[in-house]
Design an enzyme around this catalytic site. Sequence first.
Site, PDB file in Angstrom:
ATOM      1  N   SER C  63      40.574  34.702  -0.454  1.00  0.00           N
ATOM      2  CA  SER C  63      40.294  33.463   0.418  1.00  0.00           C
ATOM      3  C   SER C  63      39.447  33.432   0.052  1.00  0.00           C
ATOM      4  CB  SER C  63      40.872  33.361   2.298  1.00  0.00           C
ATOM      5  OG  SER C  63      42.396  33.850   2.127  1.00  0.00           O
ATOM      6  N   LYS C  66      38.875  29.824  -2.389  1.00  0.00           N
ATOM      7  CA  LYS C  66      40.083  28.335  -1.472  1.00  0.00           C
ATOM      8  C   LYS C  66      38.766  27.859  -1.323  1.00  0.00           C
ATOM      9  CE  LYS C  66      43.485  30.595   1.205  1.00  0.00           C
ATOM     10  NZ  LYS C  66      43.907  31.079   2.702  1.00  0.00           N
ATOM     11  N   TYR C 188      47.383  29.956  -8.484  1.00  0.00           N
ATOM     12  CA  TYR C 188      47.357  30.513  -6.599  1.00  0.00           C
ATOM     13  C   TYR C 188      47.078  32.656  -6.726  1.00  0.00           C
ATOM     14  CZ  TYR C 188      47.063  31.198  -2.047  1.00  0.00           C
ATOM     15  OH  TYR C 188      46.207  31.547  -0.016  1.00  0.00           O
ATOM     16  N   TYR C 240      39.751  31.951  10.138  1.00  0.00           N
ATOM     17  CA  TYR C 240      41.178  32.292  10.548  1.00  0.00           C
ATOM     18  C   TYR C 240      40.848  31.542  12.010  1.00  0.00           C
ATOM     19  CZ  TYR C 240      41.327  34.516   6.234  1.00  0.00           C
ATOM     20  OH  TYR C 240      41.517  35.155   4.900  1.00  0.00           O
ATOM     21  N   VAL C 258      40.149  38.730   2.834  1.00  0.00           N
ATOM     22  CA  VAL C 258      41.376  40.037   3.453  1.00  0.00           C
ATOM     23  C   VAL C 258      40.293  41.443   2.883  1.00  0.00           C
ATOM     24  CG1 VAL C 258      42.968  38.917   4.514  1.00  0.00           C
ATOM     25  CG2 VAL C 258      43.376  39.232   2.490  1.00  0.00           C
TER      26      VAL C 258
END
Lengths: 304, 304, 304, 304
Positions: C63, C66, C188, C240, C258
């Site tokens: 992530s 992103k 993605y 998160y 993660v």
Amino acid sequence: MDYQQLVEEVYREVNELNLRGKVADYIPELAKVSGDRFGMALITLKGEVYGIGDYQEPFSIQSISKVFTLTMVFHVFRSKLWSRVNVEPSGNPFNSIAQLEYEKGIPRNPFLNAGALVITDALTSKFDEPVRCIREFIDELAGQHCVRINEEVMRSELRHAERNTAMAYFLKAYQNFDNDIQEVIRTYVSQCSIEMSCEELAKAFSYLANDGYSLFAKREILNESQSRRVNALMLTCGFYDESGEFAFRVGLPGKSGVGGGVAAVLPGKFSIAVWSPELNEKGNSVKAIKALELLTDKLKVSLF
Amino acid sequence: MDYQQLVEEVYREVNELNLRGKVADYIPELAKVSGDRFGMALITLKGEVYGIGDYQEPFSIQSISKVFTLTMVFHVFRSKLWSRVNVEPSGNPFNSIAQLEYEKGIPRNPFLNAGALVITDALTSKFDEPVRCIREFIDELAGQHCVRINEEVMRSELRHAERNTAMAYFLKAYQNFDNDIQEVIRTYVSQCSIEMSCEELAKAFSYLANDGYSLFAKREILNESQSRRVNALMLTCGFYDESGEFAFRVGLPGKSGVGGGVAAVLPGKFSIAVWSPELNEKGNSVKAIKALELLTDKLKVSLF
Amino acid sequence: MDYQQLVEEVYREVNELNLRGKVADYIPELAKVSGDRFGMALITLKGEVYGIGDYQEPFSIQSISKVFTLTMVFHVFRSKLWSRVNVEPSGNPFNSIAQLEYEKGIPRNPFLNAGALVITDALTSKFDEPVRCIREFIDELAGQHCVRINEEVMRSELRHAERNTAMAYFLKAYQNFDNDIQEVIRTYVSQCSIEMSCEELAKAFSYLANDGYSLFAKREILNESQSRRVNALMLTCGFYDESGEFAFRVGLPGKSGVGGGVAAVLPGKFSIAVWSPELNEKGNSVKAIKALELLTDKLKVSLF
Amino acid sequence: MDYQQLVEEVYREVNELNLRGKVADYIPELAKVSGDRFGMALITLKGEVYGIGDYQEPFSIQSISKVFTLTMVFHVFRSKLWSRVNVEPSGNPFNSIAQLEYEKGIPRNPFLNAGALVITDALTSKFDEPVRCIREFIDELAGQHCVRINEEVMRSELRHAERNTAMAYFLKAYQNFDNDIQEVIRTYVSQCSIEMSCEELAKAFSYLANDGYSLFAKREILNESQSRRVNALMLTCGFYDESGEFAFRVGLPGKSGVGGGVAAVLPGKFSIAVWSPELNEKGNSVKAIKALELLTDKLKVSLF
């Protein structure tokens, strides 16, 4: 149909299954009751009583009382009430407050705690001494003096009433509560602390098997349409978030309480009450539900 | 009981009320149907047909098809199916995905879109040509060749299937989906695009009024217990999040579709289908629901 | 400030605490990584590198990617993008679909999976070969060829992409998705499968410590205001549903993945990347978070 | 930097934009305030005051008081408090009860109403006369007698306190509330009814711009780490469900109130308070937020 033989057979078979659950323990007084208690009473529309086991033993009716208070207000308020409480299954636990927020203070149905508080509030607006009126009304339905309020249970519930009190304040924030909150909570807790036996409860439910006319009160309690609507509500909402399962497996309108009781009716035939204190995860009596499932299987009856 | 006079009376009274709603417009093909269409067919267990208005006009049965696919799988899979889909009212709109997340991929009931997708997935595992099987099954239930798939509706629904496809992928993420997603979506969209008339639909529902035995197929479709369970599911979950209201006001097990149709049964007496395309906010036909309410009032019948 | 001594001290102290978590196991390839790996690299605005442990070992950035894709689109689309994705903390898990339903297809922020899918969709509209562009962009930021896509991880993620695919279909149902879903999912998944070392990642994040100007790319990547906004987003949404806790205890804008990596910046001073694969319940690396907490304590720095 | 010129420029530009919102009207006393009021005061760490417009006019600080009560308890209770209230952004409106149910009585953060009630409850356990202590504490922070409780506002809020009282009972049901509910509600309502001017408020917030040391109280109010944590909380949770937007556009830790006030700090530089009563949909002052956005743009400062 030999109903006595039927209830005895069901009683024996359920006992043989040795089903276990957990006695309600949110207040110490309920936790004291022995998990082995088990009784059942079936009453026909002629008034014949068929009982087995602890069917004459009083137990805490708890949420089953919500059917009686709804009936008392149904009669009096008619359609106006239905702007204050809805008639849809909730899909949530009986004491959830989240849905009440999403739906702006209108409880999903009168058998959720929030809905029952609205009913008891409406009843408080109508009657000067609501607790006395509730007692007298149920006594009349059962055709005998039978309603006892267990004072110990009541005091204990009052000491643990924070969640219901929160619910009442929340309803008031949405202008859906008219009376003094502590007074209504006391009435609500009193009605939940009523003790009755299976026999008394089955008698008191008899009007719902009989299009609203009570054999024991000897008068029309609800008219036909009202009586059927209470039954429809019990079928869709009477067993917390296990109502669909109960309709699916048993197919009778009924109402359960965390004291382990279940009262149900087969319209046109009989009313029935079953009691056994050990509950499943959804808060319904494991033995009572199994007993009603076996009974309807054997009778090959159901609404459907 | 003169059923013909009854349906005519109900038809006239509903028309006089001049109720309005909104024709479904999520696909252009449904939006084209005139809001004034209105028909009704009642069929007794002797097979007598009583119809009025547009009762022989085919319309898009949409979600009513979920009752047929459930029946097809009910028969085949028995209890195993119930680990994949629950039998509880949802308390949420029929196309909601949030609850599916909270309950980890087990749909609340087989009449929600998510639940119906699980059913169609199970059916796809069982039958080689699921669409053909569905058509043949419904034709058999109605005792005549009557099922037409409206190809235009089907293609249009396929072009707007993102939400149902999202649902299917979500189910798959929870290991509750076995087959190719696009294939199941095509089958699902096909079953929703079936057109039938009120008369055909009432015939096809007849087995649910008759403990599972179909007069028209001349065989047992479901056994008594299964048939009653489908009825229980329809009563608690058949009208989206207006199921409680329908049980309360009408008191018959039934299923609605966004095409404006409603099919319902009075067990032991008759099956009935009503169609009128204008819907209320919950997605149920305003005239069809009113017609069923008047009809049960006049008949003084109800499950309860 | 002797940064080398600092990172060594932090490294040693964290190791002594012997914190344990759980390596991500939703795909087998990530589960294979040894939980003992631990590295850290700090890079000043002069380009000095201070590293310790496995700081030159590539790991799956997941992530953290992103932040790069958001930067690529931030530049190009400006305000239009913010009608498609919000900038609020979610209060829900990163892969939750329920909130997306309540908020009608507008993801809460670009670091939730749904929000990142919208970003990758926007990027797909803009660039012909999005995966190549992402790689080249990150290489440029780090001032060296360093981006490797782990094909095994990528293929495995593709095989477990149901939940993200559901998300994409759901976005499309709300008209918040423009391109072919499978293509965007592939892009993605590719960006999530990028492997970089702490050193490379800290270099690539350097522009966010420097008001948007990258020492390594030798150009302005974002203007001052844009760069600060990316930092604000990382602070409020980068970890998160543990973002508040990280702001509270560490006080630096950062982003976790993660794979066990965390990249963060102290504006005007340095960028830093820490990697250790064992995660806490919220999906953040236990050692990386502890390391950053100790480091900011020792430095007596924080945004606040 | 000529701060006086700056605040004047910002004041003029905001006024020219002619932004409109809606004065809070949940109690009549707040609704009476003219929507045109607008003032701003900036105070440097040397104690210099730069003000414009209605900056010496007292207004209802409402939720800004939550920062002061948190500070009072932060000091006393340290880590124990953080088992009773979390530090995460909520993603929900400030007065929502649903999340409190899902998270079993632990409020998401101390700036939600539920969290602030826990703080005021903790404060009630510690101090004999909590209201007097709050007043004295804020007076000390501002270095002058300035705190006035508007009795009319207080009484009116008490009459509309059902929702907060529901919250308190709900917290008590989860054993997260120790004192008499009515007493805590009275204290809570009193703290919200405090009136201060922008100048007084900016002075009282000065310690948060100064690592915990107050120029006006002439003592350390919080230690450096505590002070930074309060700022982190304000940044992630200080503006209800618009906190992300405020961090994104303004980038300063701050706290708003429905009276139209906002207090914020730039650590190491200044504290600032802005007041204008018209609110946007999220309950934040439209002019105050715009003023802070312009001011940080002009100063080219931000945390990030």
